[in-house]
Write a protein that holds these residues in place. Sequence first.
Motif, PDB file in Angstrom:
ATOM      1  N   VAL A  81       0.859  -1.181   0.000  1.00 44.94           N
ATOM      2  CA  VAL A  81       0.000   0.000   0.000  1.00 44.94           C
ATOM      3  C   VAL A  81       0.895   1.231   0.000  1.00 44.94           C
ATOM      4  CG1 VAL A  81      -1.733   1.285   1.295  1.00 44.94           C
ATOM      5  CG2 VAL A  81      -1.831  -1.216   1.229  1.00 44.94           C
ATOM      6  N   ALA A  82       0.660   2.118  -0.941  1.00 45.32           N
ATOM      7  CA  ALA A  82       1.393   3.383  -1.023  1.00 45.32           C
ATOM      8  C   ALA A  82       0.393   4.510  -0.814  1.00 45.32           C
ATOM      9  CB  ALA A  82       2.084   3.521  -2.374  1.00 45.32           C
ATOM     10  N   PRO A  83       0.300   5.018   0.420  1.00 43.00           N
ATOM     11  CA  PRO A  83      -0.641   6.110   0.674  1.00 43.00           C
ATOM     12  C   PRO A  83      -0.168   7.404   0.005  1.00 43.00           C
ATOM     13  CG  PRO A  83       0.594   5.558   2.666  1.00 43.00           C
ATOM     14  CD  PRO A  83       1.032   4.614   1.605  1.00 43.00           C
ATOM     15  N   ASP A  84      -1.106   8.303  -0.221  1.00 54.07           N
ATOM     16  CA  ASP A  84      -0.765   9.582  -0.835  1.00 54.07           C
ATOM     17  C   ASP A  84       0.080  10.455   0.097  1.00 54.07           C
ATOM     18  OD1 ASP A  84      -2.009   9.066  -3.266  1.00 54.07           O
ATOM     19  OD2 ASP A  84      -3.918   9.935  -2.628  1.00 54.07           O
ATOM     20  N   ASN A  85      -0.055  10.244   1.402  1.00 54.32           N
ATOM     21  CA  ASN A  85       0.720  11.053   2.344  1.00 54.32           C
ATOM     22  C   ASN A  85       2.152  10.518   2.452  1.00 54.32           C
ATOM     23  OD1 ASN A  85      -0.651   8.803   3.612  1.00 54.32           O
ATOM     24  ND2 ASN A  85       0.287   9.464   5.519  1.00 54.32           N
ATOM     25  N   GLU A  86       3.024  11.328   3.034  1.00 59.25           N
ATOM     26  CA  GLU A  86       4.432  10.960   3.171  1.00 59.25           C
ATOM     27  C   GLU A  86       4.590   9.748   4.087  1.00 59.25           C
ATOM     28  OE1 GLU A  86       8.542  12.964   4.849  1.00 59.25           O
ATOM     29  OE2 GLU A  86       7.011  14.260   3.953  1.00 59.25           O
ATOM     30  N   VAL A  87       5.496   8.864   3.716  1.00 57.60           N
ATOM     31  CA  VAL A  87       5.772   7.641   4.476  1.00 57.60           C
ATOM     32  C   VAL A  87       7.221   7.678   4.940  1.00 57.60           C
ATOM     33  CG1 VAL A  87       5.974   5.133   4.295  1.00 57.60           C
ATOM     34  CG2 VAL A  87       4.066   6.299   3.191  1.00 57.60           C
ATOM     35  N   GLY A  88       7.435   7.471   6.230  1.00 54.02           N
ATOM     36  CA  GLY A  88       8.790   7.425   6.772  1.00 54.02           C
ATOM     37  C   GLY A  88       9.464   6.091   6.505  1.00 54.02           C
ATOM     38  N   ARG A  89      10.764   6.040   6.735  1.00 54.85           N
ATOM     39  CA  ARG A  89      11.552   4.824   6.524  1.00 54.85           C
ATOM     40  C   ARG A  89      11.164   3.764   7.551  1.00 54.85           C
ATOM     41  NH1 ARG A  89      16.009   3.013   3.724  1.00 54.85           N
ATOM     42  NH2 ARG A  89      17.483   1.704   4.876  1.00 54.85           N
ATOM     43  N   PHE A  90      11.261   2.495   7.153  1.00 53.30           N
ATOM     44  CA  PHE A  90      10.988   1.351   8.019  1.00 53.30           C
ATOM     45  C   PHE A  90      11.832   1.425   9.288  1.00 53.30           C
ATOM     46  CE2 PHE A  90      12.202  -2.997   9.303  1.00 53.30           C
ATOM     47  CZ  PHE A  90      10.957  -3.554   9.522  1.00 53.30           C
ATOM     48  N   ARG A  91      11.239   1.013  10.400  1.00 54.24           N
ATOM     49  CA  ARG A  91      11.945   0.963  11.680  1.00 54.24           C
ATOM     50  C   ARG A  91      12.058  -0.500  12.089  1.00 54.24           C
ATOM     51  NH1 ARG A  91      10.503   0.532  17.126  1.00 54.24           N
ATOM     52  NH2 ARG A  91       8.313   0.364  16.576  1.00 54.24           N
ATOM     53  N   ASP A  92      13.292  -0.968  12.304  1.00 52.33           N
ATOM     54  CA  ASP A  92      13.488  -2.344  12.767  1.00 52.33           C
ATOM     55  C   ASP A  92      12.789  -2.529  14.104  1.00 52.33           C
ATOM     56  OD1 ASP A  92      15.062  -3.299  10.635  1.00 52.33           O
ATOM     57  OD2 ASP A  92      16.884  -2.504  11.526  1.00 52.33           O
ATOM     58  N   VAL A  93      12.087  -3.635  14.248  1.00 51.64           N
ATOM     59  CA  VAL A  93      11.384  -3.938  15.487  1.00 51.64           C
ATOM     60  C   VAL A  93      12.395  -4.498  16.490  1.00 51.64           C
ATOM     61  CG1 VAL A  93       9.562  -5.313  16.555  1.00 51.64           C
ATOM     62  CG2 VAL A  93       9.264  -4.442  14.234  1.00 51.64           C
ATOM     63  N   PRO A  94      12.548  -3.855  17.642  1.00 57.62           N
ATOM     64  CA  PRO A  94      13.473  -4.383  18.652  1.00 57.62           C
ATOM     65  C   PRO A  94      13.008  -5.756  19.141  1.00 57.62           C
ATOM     66  CG  PRO A  94      12.754  -2.152  19.218  1.00 57.62           C
ATOM     67  CD  PRO A  94      11.912  -2.609  18.075  1.00 57.62           C
ATOM     68  N   THR A  95      13.941  -6.583  19.572  1.00 55.54           N
ATOM     69  CA  THR A  95      13.579  -7.923  20.043  1.00 55.54           C
ATOM     70  C   THR A  95      12.703  -7.863  21.292  1.00 55.54           C
ATOM     71  OG1 THR A  95      15.664  -8.062  21.250  1.00 55.54           O
ATOM     72  CG2 THR A  95      15.603  -9.046  19.051  1.00 55.54           C
ATOM     73  N   SER A  96      12.643  -6.712  21.944  1.00 56.76           N
ATOM     74  CA  SER A  96      11.798  -6.563  23.126  1.00 56.76           C
ATOM     75  C   SER A  96      10.346  -6.210  22.766  1.00 56.76           C
ATOM     76  CB  SER A  96      12.377  -5.475  24.035  1.00 56.76           C
ATOM     77  OG  SER A  96      12.407  -4.236  23.344  1.00 56.76           O
ATOM     78  N   GLU A  97      10.043  -6.058  21.475  1.00 60.22           N
ATOM     79  CA  GLU A  97       8.693  -5.733  21.025  1.00 60.22           C
ATOM     80  C   GLU A  97       8.186  -6.808  20.075  1.00 60.22           C
ATOM     81  OE1 GLU A  97       8.388  -1.881  19.200  1.00 60.22           O
ATOM     82  OE2 GLU A  97       9.559  -0.924  20.779  1.00 60.22           O
ATOM     83  N   ALA A  98       6.900  -7.064  20.142  1.00 58.75           N
ATOM     84  CA  ALA A  98       6.292  -7.976  19.174  1.00 58.75           C
ATOM     85  C   ALA A  98       6.194  -7.271  17.828  1.00 58.75           C
ATOM     86  CB  ALA A  98       4.904  -8.404  19.642  1.00 58.75           C
ATOM     87  N   GLY A  99       6.267  -8.031  16.760  1.00 56.32           N
ATOM     88  CA  GLY A  99       6.110  -7.449  15.427  1.00 56.32           C
ATOM     89  C   GLY A  99       6.829  -8.263  14.383  1.00 56.32           C
TER      90      GLY A  99
END
Length: 133
Positions: free
Chosen positions: A54-72
């Motif tokens: 999905v490419a929204p019309d609004n600005e999209v920031g760079r991917f953030r690596d999920v820390p091992t302390s967070e689910a994702g």
Amino acid sequence: MLIGFEHVGMTVSDMDRAIDFYCGLLGLTLRYRKRNAGGEVAFVDAGGGMLEMVAPDNEVGRFRDVPTSEAGLRHVTLAYDNVDEMIALLQAKGVEIAERPRDAHNKAMISRVAFVRDPDGVLVELIERAADR
């Protein structure tokens, strides 16, 4: 009853660039692309499931690596017959190599592994499956 794995959804900042990367470089197949209110959607087929981009019309920031302390979700994994050759091809095209090819730790499932980043920084794992898979 479960039929099978269908898709994983992701947000991309530029649909053309994402399709060029996933289809043009990694070998997935574009199955569907449509403009809708607020952006654009595409499905690319990896052979055993798809990525919904999905490419929204609004600005999209760079991917953030999920820390091992967070689910994702941490990465997308694609299987190839030769990871070393794929990495050489991707490096020649200027793709960011996050981890060079090496023998896998989980040898019951995977024999070789490497990691690259897509144009938005999403971590993509390239693997060779274990021989008995």
